[in-house]
Design a protein around this motif. Structure first.
Motif, PDB file in Angstrom:
ATOM      1  N   GLN A 113     -41.674 -25.851 -18.103  1.00 30.53           N
ATOM      2  CA  GLN A 113     -40.498 -26.663 -18.074  1.00 30.53           C
ATOM      3  C   GLN A 113     -39.676 -26.720 -19.339  1.00 30.53           C
ATOM      4  N   ASP A 114     -40.476 -26.542 -20.515  1.00 36.50           N
ATOM      5  CA  ASP A 114     -39.682 -26.659 -21.776  1.00 36.50           C
ATOM      6  C   ASP A 114     -38.972 -25.548 -21.885  1.00 36.50           C
ATOM      7  N   ILE A 115     -39.476 -24.229 -21.465  1.00 36.64           N
ATOM      8  CA  ILE A 115     -38.603 -23.172 -21.461  1.00 36.64           C
ATOM      9  C   ILE A 115     -37.503 -23.163 -20.607  1.00 36.64           C
ATOM     10  N   ILE A 116     -37.690 -23.750 -19.478  1.00 38.74           N
ATOM     11  CA  ILE A 116     -36.510 -23.815 -18.636  1.00 38.74           C
ATOM     12  C   ILE A 116     -35.248 -24.506 -19.249  1.00 38.74           C
ATOM     13  N   LEU A 117     -35.839 -25.595 -19.955  1.00 35.72           N
ATOM     14  CA  LEU A 117     -34.715 -26.543 -20.449  1.00 35.72           C
ATOM     15  C   LEU A 117     -34.113 -26.062 -22.092  1.00 35.72           C
ATOM     16  N   ALA A 118     -35.132 -25.035 -22.579  1.00 34.37           N
ATOM     17  CA  ALA A 118     -34.638 -24.641 -23.933  1.00 34.37           C
ATOM     18  C   ALA A 118     -33.741 -23.527 -23.859  1.00 34.37           C
ATOM     19  N   ARG A 119     -34.120 -22.293 -22.862  1.00 29.86           N
ATOM     20  CA  ARG A 119     -33.780 -21.124 -22.777  1.00 29.86           C
ATOM     21  C   ARG A 119     -32.524 -21.075 -21.604  1.00 29.86           C
ATOM     22  N   LEU A 120     -33.228 -21.541 -20.290  1.00 27.51           N
ATOM     23  CA  LEU A 120     -32.285 -21.299 -19.069  1.00 27.51           C
ATOM     24  C   LEU A 120     -31.100 -22.212 -18.881  1.00 27.51           C
ATOM     25  N   MET A 121     -31.237 -23.382 -19.116  1.00 27.39           N
ATOM     26  CA  MET A 121     -30.229 -24.528 -18.907  1.00 27.39           C
ATOM     27  C   MET A 121     -29.147 -24.007 -19.635  1.00 27.39           C
ATOM     28  N   PRO A 122     -28.971 -23.841 -20.906  1.00 26.96           N
ATOM     29  CA  PRO A 122     -27.762 -23.314 -21.662  1.00 26.96           C
ATOM     30  C   PRO A 122     -26.975 -22.365 -20.944  1.00 26.96           C
ATOM     31  N   CYS A 123     -27.645 -21.281 -20.516  1.00 31.19           N
ATOM     32  CA  CYS A 123     -27.398 -20.020 -19.444  1.00 31.19           C
ATOM     33  C   CYS A 123     -26.560 -20.723 -18.253  1.00 31.19           C
ATOM     34  N   SER A 164     -19.484 -22.457 -15.502  1.00 30.74           N
ATOM     35  CA  SER A 164     -17.946 -22.580 -15.994  1.00 30.74           C
ATOM     36  C   SER A 164     -17.497 -21.177 -16.030  1.00 30.74           C
ATOM     37  N   ASP A 165     -18.317 -20.045 -15.251  1.00 30.54           N
ATOM     38  CA  ASP A 165     -18.044 -18.847 -15.556  1.00 30.54           C
ATOM     39  C   ASP A 165     -16.536 -18.361 -15.036  1.00 30.54           C
ATOM     40  N   SER A 166     -15.772 -17.419 -15.521  1.00 33.81           N
ATOM     41  CA  SER A 166     -14.597 -16.957 -14.999  1.00 33.81           C
ATOM     42  C   SER A 166     -14.666 -16.316 -13.735  1.00 33.81           C
ATOM     43  N   SER A 167     -15.683 -15.966 -13.196  1.00 31.06           N
ATOM     44  CA  SER A 167     -15.811 -15.208 -11.896  1.00 31.06           C
ATOM     45  C   SER A 167     -16.273 -16.193 -11.002  1.00 31.06           C
ATOM     46  N   GLN A 168     -15.430 -16.449  -9.728  1.00 29.72           N
ATOM     47  CA  GLN A 168     -15.763 -17.324  -8.791  1.00 29.72           C
ATOM     48  C   GLN A 168     -17.232 -17.070  -7.809  1.00 29.72           C
ATOM     49  N   HIS A 169     -17.504 -15.671  -7.909  1.00 27.25           N
ATOM     50  CA  HIS A 169     -18.646 -15.206  -7.353  1.00 27.25           C
ATOM     51  C   HIS A 169     -19.899 -15.438  -8.027  1.00 27.25           C
ATOM     52  N   VAL A 170     -19.859 -15.536  -9.356  1.00 26.77           N
ATOM     53  CA  VAL A 170     -20.709 -16.056 -10.167  1.00 26.77           C
ATOM     54  C   VAL A 170     -21.201 -17.344  -9.886  1.00 26.77           C
ATOM     55  N   ARG A 171     -20.136 -18.352  -9.748  1.00 23.25           N
ATOM     56  CA  ARG A 171     -19.980 -19.684  -9.532  1.00 23.25           C
ATOM     57  C   ARG A 171     -20.695 -20.049  -8.135  1.00 23.25           C
ATOM     58  N   ALA A 172     -20.509 -19.262  -7.410  1.00 20.36           N
ATOM     59  CA  ALA A 172     -20.861 -19.323  -5.900  1.00 20.36           C
ATOM     60  C   ALA A 172     -22.053 -18.955  -5.909  1.00 20.36           C
ATOM     61  N   ALA A 173     -22.684 -18.092  -6.329  1.00 26.71           N
ATOM     62  CA  ALA A 173     -24.236 -17.674  -6.494  1.00 26.71           C
ATOM     63  C   ALA A 173     -24.920 -18.684  -6.929  1.00 26.71           C
ATOM     64  N   LEU A 174     -24.607 -19.429  -8.149  1.00 29.11           N
ATOM     65  CA  LEU A 174     -25.273 -20.379  -8.824  1.00 29.11           C
ATOM     66  C   LEU A 174     -25.382 -21.461  -7.888  1.00 29.11           C
ATOM     67  N   ALA A 175     -24.020 -21.806  -7.170  1.00 34.08           N
ATOM     68  CA  ALA A 175     -24.012 -23.000  -6.654  1.00 34.08           C
ATOM     69  C   ALA A 175     -25.217 -23.097  -5.276  1.00 34.08           C
ATOM     70  N   THR A 176     -25.317 -21.881  -4.878  1.00 35.46           N
ATOM     71  CA  THR A 176     -26.439 -21.785  -3.732  1.00 35.46           C
ATOM     72  C   THR A 176     -27.785 -21.876  -4.167  1.00 35.46           C
ATOM     73  N   GLN A 177     -28.111 -21.465  -5.480  1.00 33.60           N
ATOM     74  CA  GLN A 177     -29.496 -21.546  -5.920  1.00 33.60           C
ATOM     75  C   GLN A 177     -29.672 -22.636  -7.136  1.00 33.60           C
ATOM     76  N   ILE A 178     -28.673 -23.440  -7.748  1.00 37.32           N
ATOM     77  CA  ILE A 178     -29.011 -24.155  -8.501  1.00 37.32           C
ATOM     78  C   ILE A 178     -29.809 -25.656  -8.239  1.00 37.32           C
ATOM     79  N   SER A 179     -29.727 -25.830  -6.800  1.00 39.81           N
ATOM     80  CA  SER A 179     -30.587 -26.974  -6.364  1.00 39.81           C
ATOM     81  C   SER A 179     -32.020 -26.764  -6.537  1.00 39.81           C
ATOM     82  N   GLY A 180     -32.498 -25.325  -6.639  1.00 41.07           N
ATOM     83  CA  GLY A 180     -33.826 -25.001  -6.328  1.00 41.07           C
ATOM     84  C   GLY A 180     -34.378 -25.455  -7.924  1.00 41.07           C
ATOM     85  N   LEU A 181     -33.625 -25.697  -8.924  1.00 43.43           N
ATOM     86  CA  LEU A 181     -34.299 -26.230 -10.081  1.00 43.43           C
ATOM     87  C   LEU A 181     -34.685 -27.575 -10.085  1.00 43.43           C
TER      88      LEU A 181
END
Length: 588
Positions: free
Chosen positions: A313-323, A329-346
């Motif tokens: 968990q500490d690696i998730i918070l330190a390394r992954l969460m900033p990404c 806030s990515d400029s590509s809507q497809h990136v944001r849409a892909a993240l939106a599908t997966q982010i709840s799994g965190l």
């Protein structure tokens, strides 16, 4: 001497296969098993197979159908596995044709037949076929050959296995990129058939050569080979033999190769072991999530919860969460849409407090995204978040976004959110629905766009299936029936549509309560369109009521008199549907 009747099937097949009509030739191919059955095993072996081998000059569609027909089930028509090798002849020809889909279907059939071949059959018939294809002058046969090694490697004699590895090595070093591409595709499955020692001595050098090929179309296929090889090796061996290749793949000059790495990152991480994940792959994943190509970031976003599951968990918070914050806030809507599908799994991985602190602000941000797919993807995966932080916190951020989507000026967006309402109801519970979403669902019934009103009626049926008939009787049905007396005929029409759609999910009690009275009153509606839809509704309601004694009584008391009246209506359409409903009742 054979009779004309015995000769008939093969004669008909010959005539049909020589026809100018492609459909007739296709029909003949699809009837091959019937013809083989009529001929019997001996004549199928002696006449049918040689004929098929000599008549392969045809349209690609016909050849593909033939390659599909001559698979392992056809072995039974030849007399069983001892004669299975006879199918290899026609399939060898098909495996060398120009059209890719035909070759792929032929190699698929050959590998299925290989499962029933004995070791003598493999040595006497399959290996020579493999040698001919591997040494073919035209690249098409050599591309087909690469897929055929793994199927019989374990059945071959040790000396033959040595030859097979040498032949595969030659294909990996072929001058033609298409052959090397095929070899890269099939290297992983072949590696899994070899001992660990042979993987190290024979396969890894081939993998390294292919993974540094000058064609990116070859290199990208070696990503799956890398995973297959890592699954064979111990973690320490993976570190010794594969680590440089992993590093090179992550920073490959071709975005397509990096995309393949990102798209398969969780499988790769699971294969290489905890130490390499911690020491190497965390930063490699961060590198891919920050890639300058949107396609790579999209693929990486899809792997976030899967990879996070493999690290602390500490690696998730330190390394992954900033990404993750950057991706939101990515400029590509497809990136944001892909993240939106997966982010709840965190959320389950982080727990309640970190989810509230780190994820909830990102949910709010994505729920307000300009791109509707981003908002819808977030809403469709809320169950995991609900389980972690509870409905109260979630609803505070969720409800405004749903309302905003429900009132979007684009009707397709409104339609999309309607389709998610039953899922939300199931995830978030009946109390939340009644308090926050019930009125919204009713408002869609009065939408100016017909497709929205239609979707809203289907939505009510699905909600009845989720929450039950008793809930529908208390909450939804009274509001629907109120619209039955609305001055605007569109509202009255929607009432009829809603009743007709919901009826199969209701029971006799719910229909008897008020529904039947509302429909019966609309028999006298001044609008013909409503009256003939009343006739249709009566027919559907009768099909539900007919299942109980009380229901049958209601049919006779309320539905039949209404239909008799409509049968004599001044409008022809009303008379037609009323008569149709009466005929249906009499049929029952």
């Amino acid at each position: 001497m054979e009779s004309d009747e015995q000769l008939y099937p093969i004669a008909v097949l010959i005539d049909e296969l020589k026809s100018d009509d492609v459909n007739l030739r296709l029909n003949a191919i699809h009837r091959l098993s019937t013809i083989a059955l009529a001929l019997g095993p001996e004549r199928a072996r002696d006449e049918l197979i040689p004929f098929l081998q000599d008549s392969l000059d045809d349209e690609d569609e016909v050849l593909m159908a033939l390659a599909e027909e001559l698979s392992s089930p056809f072995v039974d028509y030849l007399g069983g596995p001892p004669f299975a090798h006879l199918l290899l002849g026609p399939l060898e020809n098909l495996a060398a044709v120009e059209e890719t889909v035909v070759r792929e279907k032929a190699t698929d059939s050959i590998t299925k037949i290989a499962e029933v071949l004995s070791q003598p059959q493999v040595e006497e018939h399959y290996i020579p076929l493999l040698r001919r294809l591997s040494g073919g002058d035209w690249f098409t046969s050599r591309t087909s050959a690469t897929a055929l090694f793994s199927a019989i490697y374990e059945k071959a004699q040790p000396a033959t296995q040595d030859d097979l590895r040498k032949m595969f090595s030659q294909l990996c070093n072929d001058d033609t990129p298409m052959v090397r591409r095929a070899a890269a595709r099939d290297l992983g499955p072949f590696a899994k058939k070899l001992s660990k020692e042979l993987v190290v001595s024979d396969i890894i050098p081939l993998y390294r050569r292919l993974s540094s090929d000058d064609q990116d179309s070859v290199r990208l296929l070696t990503v799956q080979d890398l995973i297959a090889i890592a699954e064979v090796l111990e973690n320490e061996e993976t570190k010794n033999y594969l680590l440089p290749s992993i590093r090179n793949a992550v920073i490959d000059k071709s975005w397509r190769v990096r995309y393949m790495v990102a798209d398969h990152f969780v499988k790769l991480a699971a294969a290489v072991g905890e130490e390499i994940v911690r020491d190497e792959l965390v930063m490699a994943f961060v590198h891919l999530l920050k890639d300058n190509e949107a396609e790579v970031r999209t693929a990486g976003a899809g792997q976030v919860p899967g990879f996070a599951n493999l690290i602390d968990q500490d690696i998730i918070l330190a390394r992954l969460m900033p990404c993750v914050r950057d991706l939101a806030s990515d400029s590509s809507q497809h990136v944001r849409a892909a993240l939106a599908t997966q982010i709840s799994g965190l959320a389950p991985l982080l727990g309640k407090e970190p989810t509230i602190e780190h994820l909830l602000p990102l949910f709010l941000q994505l729920l307000k995204d300009d791109f509707p797919d981003v908002r819808l993807n977030i809403i469709s995966k809320l169950e995991q978040v609900n389980e972690v932080i509870g409905i109260d916190l979630l609803s505070q951020s969720l409800l405004p976004a749903i309302v905003e989507l429900a009132e979007d000026k684009q009707w397709r967006v409104r339609q999309a959110i309607i389709e998610y309402i039953p899922l939300l109801g199931n995830q978030l519970g009946v109390q939340f629905f009644d308090e926050q979403l019930s009125n919204l669902c009713m408002s869609w019934l009065g939408d100016t766009v017909f497709s929205i009103r239609e979707a809203a009626t289907v939505n009510l049926k699905k909600l009845t299936d989720v929450f039950g008939v008793e809930w529908a009787r208390q909450t939804i049905i009274p509001k629907v029936l109120q619209m039955g007396s609305h001055p605007n005929y569109l509202y009255r029409m929607t009432t009829i549509f809603a009743i007709t759609t919901m009826a199969p999910s209701l029971n006799t009690g719910a229909i008897a309560d008020n529904v039947i009275d509302t429909v019966a009153q609309m028999v006298d509606d001044p609008i013909p369109n409503i009256r003939f839809n009343v006739a249709k509704a009566f027919e559907v309601l009768a099909s539900v009521l007919n299942q109980t004694a009380q229901g049958k009584e209601l049919i006779q008391q309320r539905i039949v008199p209404g239909l008799e009246k409509l049968k004599d209506d001044t409008d022809a359409d009303v008379r037609f549907f009323a008569q149709k409903a009466l005929d249906s009742l009499q049929g029952r």
